[in-house]
Write an enzyme that holds these catalytic residues in place. Structure first.
Site, PDB file in Angstrom:
ATOM      1  CB  THR A  27      -0.913   0.052   1.244  1.00  0.00           C
ATOM      2  OG1 THR A  27      -0.110   0.291   2.404  1.00  0.00           O
ATOM      3  CG2 THR A  27      -1.672  -1.250   1.424  1.00  0.00           C
ATOM      4  CB  ALA A  56       1.990   0.037   6.519  1.00  0.00           C
ATOM      5  CB  ILE A  82       8.265  -0.053   8.217  1.00  0.00           C
ATOM      6  CG1 ILE A  82       7.708  -0.544   9.550  1.00  0.00           C
ATOM      7  CG2 ILE A  82       8.243   1.473   8.143  1.00  0.00           C
ATOM      8  CD1 ILE A  82       6.249  -0.233   9.784  1.00  0.00           C
ATOM      9  CE  LYS A  83       5.439   0.506  -0.104  1.00  0.00           C
ATOM     10  NZ  LYS A  83       4.466   0.735  -1.224  1.00  0.00           N
ATOM     11  CB  VAL A  84      11.481   4.080   4.728  1.00  0.00           C
ATOM     12  CG1 VAL A  84      10.972   3.652   6.113  1.00  0.00           C
ATOM     13  CG2 VAL A  84      12.608   3.164   4.273  1.00  0.00           C
TER      14      VAL A  84
END
Length: 220
Positions: A27, A56, A82-84
């Site tokens: 997402t 996310a 975790i998306k960074v």
């Protein structure tokens, strides 16, 4: 190859989950905004439908802010990744999260040099955007090939190539041919993978011939 679905549409995910093709979900803030729903509520529902990684994305741009948001997101479910963004600050946050045992997807990758940095920072996944490169006259698949070569040169790099910005089925086929571990695919493109006009034509002919026999498989 693993298939992730690139959407925040819970109904779409619910419809595709029974197929067994979904290994995860990605997402981003843009996709979530399209739902008009609460971000954490959407994530909770998605994580309940898919057992694999659910990416996310943080919205903070400084390391401290990213880490704070990451803690909140990671608490939603055990399968949250975790998306960074692939910035210096994003890489710094990636390193700290990886050291804590939290999975990280480093997104918005557009060069092999960036992908190397993501792997060095301990990313679980790096997301090169092939479609956006194609849009500006560069070759997204050449980037995938370069990243694959670099990662294969150094077996200690455990980062998986997650091909993103998929526009059509051939992006998926080429990514698989090059050995990328994951493709994150829009639902419409995923459904198109099964289609071929000769399949449709052949099935139509088979059914027409069967109809001529006047028989039924279910009746003696």
């Amino acid at each position: 190859m693993k298939f992730f679905i690139d959407t925040a549409d819970v109904d779409e995910i619910r419809g595709l989950a029974p197929s067994g093709f979904l290994d995860g979900v990605t997402t981003n803030p843009s996709l979530v905004s399209q739902t008009g729903r609460d971000f954490r509520e959407v994530l909770e529902e998605i994580c309940g439908l898919v057992s694999g990684p659910v990416s996310a994305e943080v919205t903070a741009t400084d390391p401290a802010g990213m880490l704070a948001e990451a803690e909140t997101l990671a608490a939603v479910a055990d399968n949250i990744v975790i998306k960074v963004p692939l910035t210096w600050d994003g890489l710094a946050a990636c390193r700290q999260l990886a050291d804590r045992g939290i999975g990280v997807n480093v997104t918005l990758c557009f060069s092999a040099a960036q992908a190397l940095l993501a792997a060095k920072a301990g990313a679980s996944f790096v997301s090169p955007f092939v479609g956006r490169l194609d849009d500006i006259g560069q070759s997204g698949m050449e980037l995938i090939a370069d990243i694959r070569t670099i990662y294969d040169n150094y077996p200690a790099l455990a980062t998986e190539i997650l091909v993103a910005s998929i526009r059509h089925p051939m992006h998926v086929v080429e990514a698989a041919r090059l050995g990328a571990e994951v493709c994150t695919i829009p639902p419409a493109v995923l459904k198109r993978l099964a289609g071929h006009p000769l399949t449709d034509k052949g099935l139509e002919a088979f059914l027409a011939d069967w109809s001529k026999t006047g028989q039924s498989i279910l009746e003696g």
